[in-house]
Design an enzyme around this catalytic site. Structure first.
Site, PDB file in Angstrom:
ATOM      1  N   LYS A  13       1.621  -8.389   1.236  1.00 40.18           N
ATOM      2  CA  LYS A  13       1.876  -7.176   2.030  1.00 40.18           C
ATOM      3  C   LYS A  13       0.584  -6.707   2.725  1.00 40.18           C
ATOM      4  O   LYS A  13       0.590  -6.393   3.909  1.00 40.18           O
ATOM      5  CB  LYS A  13       2.383  -6.054   1.113  1.00 40.18           C
ATOM      6  N   ASN A  14      -0.500  -6.685   1.960  1.00 44.71           N
ATOM      7  CA  ASN A  14      -1.731  -6.112   2.510  1.00 44.71           C
ATOM      8  C   ASN A  14      -2.427  -7.021   3.521  1.00 44.71           C
ATOM      9  O   ASN A  14      -3.413  -6.616   4.142  1.00 44.71           O
ATOM     10  CB  ASN A  14      -2.702  -5.735   1.381  1.00 44.71           C
ATOM     11  N   CYS A 106       1.450   5.965  -0.076  1.00 44.91           N
ATOM     12  CA  CYS A 106       1.402   6.317  -1.495  1.00 44.91           C
ATOM     13  C   CYS A 106       0.378   7.416  -1.732  1.00 44.91           C
ATOM     14  O   CYS A 106      -0.736   7.359  -1.203  1.00 44.91           O
ATOM     15  CB  CYS A 106       1.042   5.071  -2.312  1.00 44.91           C
ATOM     16  N   ARG A 111      -7.087  10.366   0.529  1.00 43.33           N
ATOM     17  CA  ARG A 111      -6.958   9.258   1.482  1.00 43.33           C
ATOM     18  C   ARG A 111      -7.234   9.672   2.947  1.00 43.33           C
ATOM     19  O   ARG A 111      -6.368   9.591   3.812  1.00 43.33           O
ATOM     20  CB  ARG A 111      -5.577   8.593   1.365  1.00 43.33           C
ATOM     21  N   ASP A 295      -5.233  -1.736  -7.261  1.00 49.25           N
ATOM     22  CA  ASP A 295      -3.781  -1.966  -7.173  1.00 49.25           C
ATOM     23  C   ASP A 295      -3.218  -2.637  -8.425  1.00 49.25           C
ATOM     24  O   ASP A 295      -2.004  -2.817  -8.529  1.00 49.25           O
ATOM     25  CB  ASP A 295      -3.453  -2.822  -5.932  1.00 49.25           C
ATOM     26  N   ARG A 390       8.542  -1.368  -1.294  1.00 51.53           N
ATOM     27  CA  ARG A 390       7.475  -1.413  -0.285  1.00 51.53           C
ATOM     28  C   ARG A 390       6.583  -2.628  -0.494  1.00 51.53           C
ATOM     29  O   ARG A 390       5.922  -3.071   0.437  1.00 51.53           O
ATOM     30  CB  ARG A 390       6.591  -0.162  -0.377  1.00 51.53           C
TER      31      ARG A 390
HETATM   32  C1  UD1 Z   1      -6.066  -0.865   1.011  1.00 53.95           C
HETATM   33  C2  UD1 Z   1      -4.769  -1.430   0.480  1.00 53.95           C
HETATM   34  C3  UD1 Z   1      -4.370  -0.708  -0.797  1.00 53.95           C
HETATM   35  C4  UD1 Z   1      -5.524  -0.776  -1.788  1.00 53.95           C
HETATM   36  C5  UD1 Z   1      -6.826  -0.300  -1.173  1.00 53.95           C
HETATM   37  C6  UD1 Z   1      -8.042  -0.494  -2.075  1.00 53.95           C
HETATM   38  C7  UD1 Z   1      -3.585  -2.168   2.478  1.00 53.95           C
HETATM   39  C8  UD1 Z   1      -2.426  -1.982   3.400  1.00 53.95           C
HETATM   40  N1  UD1 Z   1      -3.730  -1.262   1.495  1.00 53.95           N
HETATM   41  O1  UD1 Z   1      -5.828   0.524   1.286  1.00 53.95           O
HETATM   42  O2  UD1 Z   1      -3.221  -1.353  -1.322  1.00 53.95           O
HETATM   43  O3  UD1 Z   1      -5.210   0.079  -2.872  1.00 53.95           O
HETATM   44  O4  UD1 Z   1      -7.082  -1.020   0.039  1.00 53.95           O
HETATM   45  O5  UD1 Z   1      -8.202  -1.831  -2.424  1.00 53.95           O
HETATM   46  O6  UD1 Z   1      -4.347  -3.123   2.594  1.00 53.95           O
HETATM   47  N2  UD1 Z   1     -11.585   6.204   2.446  1.00 53.95           N
HETATM   48  C9  UD1 Z   1     -12.195   7.270   3.083  1.00 53.95           C
HETATM   49  N3  UD1 Z   1     -12.117   7.341   4.459  1.00 53.95           N
HETATM   50  C10 UD1 Z   1     -11.467   6.392   5.195  1.00 53.95           C
HETATM   51  C11 UD1 Z   1     -10.867   5.303   4.530  1.00 53.95           C
HETATM   52  C12 UD1 Z   1     -10.942   5.240   3.150  1.00 53.95           C
HETATM   53  O7  UD1 Z   1     -12.780   8.139   2.448  1.00 53.95           O
HETATM   54  O8  UD1 Z   1     -11.439   6.519   6.440  1.00 53.95           O
HETATM   55  C13 UD1 Z   1     -11.627   6.131   0.964  1.00 53.95           C
HETATM   56  C14 UD1 Z   1     -10.221   6.244   0.349  1.00 53.95           C
HETATM   57  O9  UD1 Z   1      -9.799   7.580   0.208  1.00 53.95           O
HETATM   58  C15 UD1 Z   1     -10.424   5.555  -0.986  1.00 53.95           C
HETATM   59  C16 UD1 Z   1     -11.440   4.456  -0.656  1.00 53.95           C
HETATM   60  O10 UD1 Z   1     -12.071   4.846   0.573  1.00 53.95           O
HETATM   61  O11 UD1 Z   1     -10.979   6.441  -1.928  1.00 53.95           O
HETATM   62  C17 UD1 Z   1     -10.810   3.093  -0.501  1.00 53.95           C
HETATM   63  O12 UD1 Z   1      -9.831   3.118   0.499  1.00 53.95           O
HETATM   64  P1  UD1 Z   1      -9.530   1.849   1.406  1.00 53.95           P
HETATM   65  O13 UD1 Z   1     -10.298   0.670   0.885  1.00 53.95           O
HETATM   66  O14 UD1 Z   1      -9.724   2.221   2.825  1.00 53.95           O
HETATM   67  O15 UD1 Z   1      -7.999   1.625   1.123  1.00 53.95           O
HETATM   68  P2  UD1 Z   1      -6.851   1.365   2.169  1.00 53.95           P
HETATM   69  O16 UD1 Z   1      -7.325   0.508   3.283  1.00 53.95           O
HETATM   70  O17 UD1 Z   1      -6.175   2.653   2.460  1.00 53.95           O
END
Ligand code: UD1
Length: 418
Positions: A13-14, A106, A111, A295, A390
């Site tokens: 999915k990711n 989620c 986030r 995850d 999902r």
């Molecule tokens: C992706 C995965 C999700 C996984 C996560 C961490 C997909 C579709 N989803 O989510 O399943 O749990 O990686 O391995 O690939 N953050 C900020 N600002 C931002 C972006 C992120 O502060 O602009 C923070 C988030 O709140 C979190 C951390 O960075 O605490 C990690 O988030 P991130 O690695 O970006 O996760 P996702 O890409 O949302």
């Protein structure tokens, strides 16, 4: 009851979601091994709303430029999944502008999307944020830049990779996230004509516009793989897991071995034989790849709950990823909060008990399924099962193949809770 049999792993999915988003700035794309999930259906809806063609037949997706009909992602679609933000760079590249709103998905904590927006700004986009919407303009495309991420965010790295691939000039992404799904995105973009070297610093020679045609096979889902491995561990079962990529899950495999499981890996398969009721607990710290994935934390919390002894779990990625704990406790688990981001699981040394519980997000739902199959008798009801759809393709059929009876029925009222 111990699970036994074979499970075939679906596409990740990711990886599928960022790749489908990236296809918006390609002439056309053919994707094999595309998982049939509610999230990939949402991605397809977003693509069609832009006026592109997107067909998914069985596990093959075909995406093609069409008559452009919009550059906005509706609040409803943004609200359905966090990955809607991944469309920002490719849509701004293709249409010169994109309008979206704060993404849903989620609920694992705050986030924010500040890092995505900072990356896009640094690469030349103009961004207007109001209460209701975010407008991103890149009338003349993106410009290559030196990007330093304050944290290796998966999504922000993907945004930088996509913008960099289409940008004029070179981009370097320092301290990027190194999750295998990002490498898969880079492979997809390279097959469409991009020039990206993936590594500790991601180097991109931008092609200064839209990309060409890409053919790509989406990598196997390492979190789905890890979830079925945990199903074997939590029931003392034996499984052959096929069509997977053991080299992308080394940390989890090693941990399961340390907990007492016998594991043998082939090039694209994993065999697991788990001990009966004698799982040794191990302390867990979630961290960016290649360390333990956030995850998998809820699923390992369920596993720790049936193990012999105490185990500390530290959630270092999402400050709010604890909502499975009260639900696991309702199934008999003994878990106490320890610090801001830590909790202690006092393993029972036997399975949890059947109950009616409620999933609050995708991986919470997976953990509750694992808890339910660890129970010696009775059946469990997991409300909000939509979350599980999902991220787990054909989960009821796959569980049936390994001896577990599971049924999904739609909620009689209302829609998927966000
Ligand atoms: C992706 C995965 C999700 C996984 C996560 C961490 C997909 C579709 N989803 O989510 O399943 O749990 O990686 O391995 O690939 N953050 C900020 N600002 C931002 C972006 C992120 O502060 O602009 C923070 C988030 O709140 C979190 C951390 O960075 O605490 C990690 O988030 P991130 O690695 O970006 O996760 P996702 O890409 O949302």
């Amino acid at each position: 009851m111990p699970v036994s049999g074979e499970v075939f792993i679906s596409g990740a999915k990711n990886a599928a979601l960022p790749i489908m988003a990236a296809a918006v700035m390609c002439e056309s794309a053919g994707l094999e091994n595309c998982p049939r999930l509610s999230d990939t259906e949402t991605a397809a809806e977003i693509i069609r709303a832009f006026g592109l063609e997107c067909e998914i037949y069985k596990n093959t997706a075909k995406i093609k430029q069409g008559k452009k009909s919009g550059f906005a992602i509706s609040p409803e679609l943004c609200g359905k999944m966090r990955s809607s933000i991944l469309f920002a760079a490719p849509a701004a590249q293709n249409f010169g502008k994109v309008v979206l709103c704060a993404p849903g998905g989620c609920r694992l904590g705050e986030r924010p999307i500040d890092m995505h927006l900072e990356v896009l700004k640094k690469m030349g986009a103009e961004i207007f944020v109001s209460d209701k919407k975010i407008e991103i303009e890149a009338r003349h495309g993106f410009s290559g830049a030196d990007i330093k991420l304050k944290f290796p965010s998966v999504g922000a790295t993907e945004t930088a990779v996509m913008a960099g691939a289409a940008a004029k000039g070179r981009t370097h992404i320092h301290s990027p996230a190194l999750e295998p799904e990002i490498e898969d995105l880079c492979a997809f973009l390279n097959s469409a004509g991009a020039d990206i070297s993936f590594g500790e610093v991601i180097e991109i020679k931008g092609c200064g516009g839209m990309l060409g045609h890409a053919e790509h096979r989406i990598m196997p889902d390492r979190i789905e793989t890890g979830t079925y491995l945990t199903a074997a561990a939590i029931t003392g079962g034996e499984l052959f897991i096929r069509d997977t990529a053991p080299d992308k899950l080394e940390y989890v495999i090693k941990l399961l071995e340390d907990m007492g499981c016998i594991i043998k890996c082939g090039a694209d398969s994993i065999y697991i034989d788990a001990p009966k009721n004698t799982i040794n607990p191990k302390e867990i710290f979630t961290a960016p790849y290649p360390l333990f994935p956030t995850d998998m934390q809820p699923q390992f919390t369920a596993l720790a709950a049936v193990s012999h002894g105490d185990c500390k779990i530290h959630e270092n990625i999402f400050e709010g990823r604890y909502r499975h704990i009260p639900q696991l406790c309702a199934m008999g688990a003994d878990i106490e909060k320890y610090g801001e981001r830590e909790f202690i699981v006092h393993g029972l040394g036997h399975g949890l008990k059947s109950a009616a519980v409620e999933a609050s997000d995708l991986r919470c739902g997976a953990a509750l399924i694992l808890a339910a199959i660890s129970a010696k008798s009775g059946s469990s009801i997991i409300k909000n099962g939509e979350y599980v759809l999902r991220g787990y393709e054909d989960i009821c059929t796959k569980l049936a193949d390994i001896g577990i009876k599971a049924e999904y029925t739609e909620q009689p009222f209302g829609k998927t809770p966000v």
